[in-house]
Design an enzyme around this catalytic site. Structure first.
Site, PDB file in Angstrom:
ATOM      1  N   GLN A   1       4.724 -21.791  26.116  1.00  0.00           N
ATOM      2  CA  GLN A   1       4.882 -20.903  24.959  1.00  0.00           C
ATOM      3  C   GLN A   1       6.056 -21.349  24.073  1.00  0.00           C
ATOM      4  O   GLN A   1       6.188 -20.871  22.952  1.00  0.00           O
ATOM      5  CB  GLN A   1       5.087 -19.458  25.420  1.00  0.00           C
ATOM      6  CG  GLN A   1       3.830 -18.906  26.054  1.00  0.00           C
ATOM      7  CD  GLN A   1       3.892 -17.435  26.392  1.00  0.00           C
ATOM      8  OE1 GLN A   1       4.731 -16.702  25.882  1.00  0.00           O
ATOM      9  NE2 GLN A   1       3.001 -16.993  27.258  1.00  0.00           N
ATOM     10  N   CYS A   2       6.900 -22.260  24.589  1.00  0.00           N
ATOM     11  CA  CYS A   2       7.949 -22.834  23.733  1.00  0.00           C
ATOM     12  C   CYS A   2       7.290 -23.809  22.756  1.00  0.00           C
ATOM     13  O   CYS A   2       6.504 -24.656  23.172  1.00  0.00           O
ATOM     14  CB  CYS A   2       8.960 -23.632  24.553  1.00  0.00           C
ATOM     15  SG  CYS A   2       9.816 -22.697  25.795  1.00  0.00           S
TER      16      CYS A   2
ATOM     17  N   THR B   1      -4.873 -22.628   4.828  1.00  0.00           N
ATOM     18  CA  THR B   1      -3.777 -22.981   5.743  1.00  0.00           C
ATOM     19  C   THR B   1      -3.863 -22.267   7.087  1.00  0.00           C
ATOM     20  O   THR B   1      -3.322 -22.757   8.081  1.00  0.00           O
ATOM     21  CB  THR B   1      -2.407 -22.650   5.114  1.00  0.00           C
ATOM     22  OG1 THR B   1      -2.384 -21.264   4.785  1.00  0.00           O
ATOM     23  CG2 THR B   1      -2.149 -23.492   3.875  1.00  0.00           C
ATOM     24  N   ASP B   2      -4.529 -21.096   7.113  1.00  0.00           N
ATOM     25  CA  ASP B   2      -4.460 -20.293   8.341  1.00  0.00           C
ATOM     26  C   ASP B   2      -4.958 -21.055   9.565  1.00  0.00           C
ATOM     27  O   ASP B   2      -4.355 -20.985  10.634  1.00  0.00           O
ATOM     28  CB  ASP B   2      -5.248 -18.988   8.179  1.00  0.00           C
ATOM     29  CG  ASP B   2      -4.501 -17.985   7.308  1.00  0.00           C
ATOM     30  OD1 ASP B   2      -3.269 -18.138   7.147  1.00  0.00           O
ATOM     31  OD2 ASP B   2      -5.143 -17.054   6.788  1.00  0.00           O
TER      32      ASP B   2
ATOM     33  N   ASP C   1     -12.369 -18.452   3.279  1.00  0.00           N
ATOM     34  CA  ASP C   1     -11.012 -18.232   3.765  1.00  0.00           C
ATOM     35  C   ASP C   1     -11.001 -18.833   5.167  1.00  0.00           C
ATOM     36  O   ASP C   1     -11.869 -18.503   5.987  1.00  0.00           O
ATOM     37  CB  ASP C   1     -10.733 -16.720   3.804  1.00  0.00           C
ATOM     38  CG  ASP C   1      -9.292 -16.407   4.143  1.00  0.00           C
ATOM     39  OD1 ASP C   1      -8.790 -16.949   5.154  1.00  0.00           O
ATOM     40  OD2 ASP C   1      -8.660 -15.637   3.407  1.00  0.00           O
ATOM     41  N   SER C   2     -10.055 -19.700   5.460  1.00  0.00           N
ATOM     42  CA  SER C   2     -10.128 -20.416   6.743  1.00  0.00           C
ATOM     43  C   SER C   2      -9.910 -19.508   7.936  1.00  0.00           C
ATOM     44  O   SER C   2     -10.098 -19.921   9.073  1.00  0.00           O
ATOM     45  CB  SER C   2      -9.148 -21.591   6.772  1.00  0.00           C
ATOM     46  OG  SER C   2      -7.850 -21.166   7.057  1.00  0.00           O
ATOM     47  N   SER C   3      -9.537 -18.248   7.700  1.00  0.00           N
ATOM     48  CA  SER C   3      -9.458 -17.325   8.837  1.00  0.00           C
ATOM     49  C   SER C   3     -10.852 -17.066   9.406  1.00  0.00           C
ATOM     50  O   SER C   3     -10.977 -16.568  10.523  1.00  0.00           O
ATOM     51  CB  SER C   3      -8.748 -16.027   8.451  1.00  0.00           C
ATOM     52  OG  SER C   3      -9.275 -15.520   7.264  1.00  0.00           O
TER      53      SER C   3
ATOM     54  N   THR D   1      -6.603 -20.709   0.165  1.00  0.00           N
ATOM     55  CA  THR D   1      -5.850 -20.103  -0.945  1.00  0.00           C
ATOM     56  C   THR D   1      -5.757 -21.026  -2.147  1.00  0.00           C
ATOM     57  O   THR D   1      -5.773 -20.574  -3.288  1.00  0.00           O
ATOM     58  CB  THR D   1      -4.431 -19.722  -0.458  1.00  0.00           C
ATOM     59  OG1 THR D   1      -4.567 -18.716   0.549  1.00  0.00           O
ATOM     60  CG2 THR D   1      -3.563 -19.190  -1.578  1.00  0.00           C
TER      61      THR D   1
END
Ligand code: ASN
Length: 345
Positions: free
Chosen positions: A279-280, A94-95, A62-64, A14
């Site tokens: 997952q925490c 950032t993704d 786009d880093s996605s 971005t």
């Protein structure tokens, strides 16, 4: 002879995007745009920025859409230019920034110079955006010789690359390092390093640059209540899969379901690396605390301690991409290689 010049690698994201008919799109000509934007800073802030040269990837992405091939390209571009610059800044979307930063840390072990990754939530030309400030922060930290690891600079904070996660889809304070304290901060316009928290610089670089391009070697498997053995088997019973990140409950627990454990045991006994994390977002796993965690230990799953999912995944990719004997892969996984985990279980 090493110069005091920083190399800035622009991969996309971005911070370099421009408006298009369907929304923001990766934008080029970034060096000219950045040098223009830097003229907006006060003279004292501009003077504090180290000299830099730029390497722009074309096309920026786009880093996605980034893949392990992109992590590999960044590491190799830094490694081949390592002797020529005093530090490196990677400008990235950032993704998946935390994934790339984690992989860079595994590939560029034993760094003796800073590699600082940053991005932004808003494009460079957006009024009141965060892009210029983040690039300035990254450059300031990349000039500090005490920093000898891959770090992420964002919103005035410096975090260990392989400990950090994207935390917020929009806020400028978009990245957190839940299990390792900040490495540094901008305080009264100066970059301050918390040296006791840094990786020590010890000796020559030990770069490991395996071919990361074969895709699908590692998969992610988050548990959900009611997960079925056949669903796990469908994902893991695939010869191209060499390992999995098992995202378990709490301190590393799975349902007491023999069929489910059996599906995991079959994968483990066929040589796939199963890495257990929680997952925490905060705290380590401990596979000995509950009987439902001990079952994982019994089938040879590996405790991921307090690693992020990004670090766990990229570490597995890194290890299975090298011609290492099984026992050494397992040992390396359990060993902190670049400050990505706190302890051995
Ligand atoms: N989609 C963007 C990217 O990762 C998001 C950003 O950079 N803020 O490239």
């Amino acid at each position: 002879m090493t110069s005091n010049t920083v190399l800035v690698l622009y991969a996309g994201g971005t911070l370099g995007m421009r408006d298009g008919p369907r929304g923001l799109r990766p934008g080029g000509d970034f060096e000219a745009r950045l040098r223009q934007a830097l003229t907006r800073l006060t003279t004292s802030r501009r003077d504090a920025i180290p000299p830099f040269e730029m390497l722009e990837y074309t096309p920026p992405i786009d880093s996605s859409s980034a893949t392990p091939a992109d992590w590999q390209r960044l590491a190799r571009d830094i490694a081949t230019r390592y002797a020529d610059y005093s530090g490196f800044v990677v400008l990235h979307g950032t993704d998946t920034l935390a994934w790339s930063a984690s992989s860079l840390a595994f590939q560029l072990q034993g760094l003796g110079k800073p590699v600082v990754v940053t991005g932004a939530q808003k494009p460079l030309e957006a009024p009141h955006g965060d892009a210029l400030g983040n690039v300035e922060t990254a450059l300031r930290f990349a000039a500090l010789t005490d920093l000898t690891e891959v770090a992420i600079a964002f919103d005035g904070k410096l975090m260990r690359g392989c400990r950090t996660r994207k935390w917020d889809t929009q806020a400028f304070d978009g990245f957190h390092s839940p299990n390792w304290p900040l490495l540094g901060e901008i305080i009264e316009s100066h970059p301050v390093l918390y040296t006791a928290r840094l990786l020590p610089s010890n000796g020559a670089p030990r770069f490991e640059l395996p071919d990361l391009r074969p895709l699908s070697s590692i998969v992610r498997l988050p548990l959900w209540p009611g997960i079925q053995a056949h669903q796990v088997a469908r994902l893991l019973d695939d010869d191209t899969v060499r390992g999995a990140v098992l995202e378990c409950w709490g301190s590393g627990n799975v349902p007491e379901d023999n069929a489910l454990i059996g599906a995991l045991a079959a994968a483990s006994s066929s040589g796939k690396l199963l890495a257990v994390i929680s997952q925490c977002p905060h705290g380590p796993v401990s596979l000995s605390t509950y009987a439902s965690g001990s079952a994982l230990k019994d089938i040879g799953a590996l405790a991921g301690d307090d690693m992020t999912p990004e670090a766990t995944f990229t570490k597995l990719v890194h290890l299975v991409s090298q011609p290492l004997p099984d026992a050494q892969q397992r040992h390396q996984f359990l060993t902190p290689l670049c400050g990505e985990r706190s302890a051995l279980e």
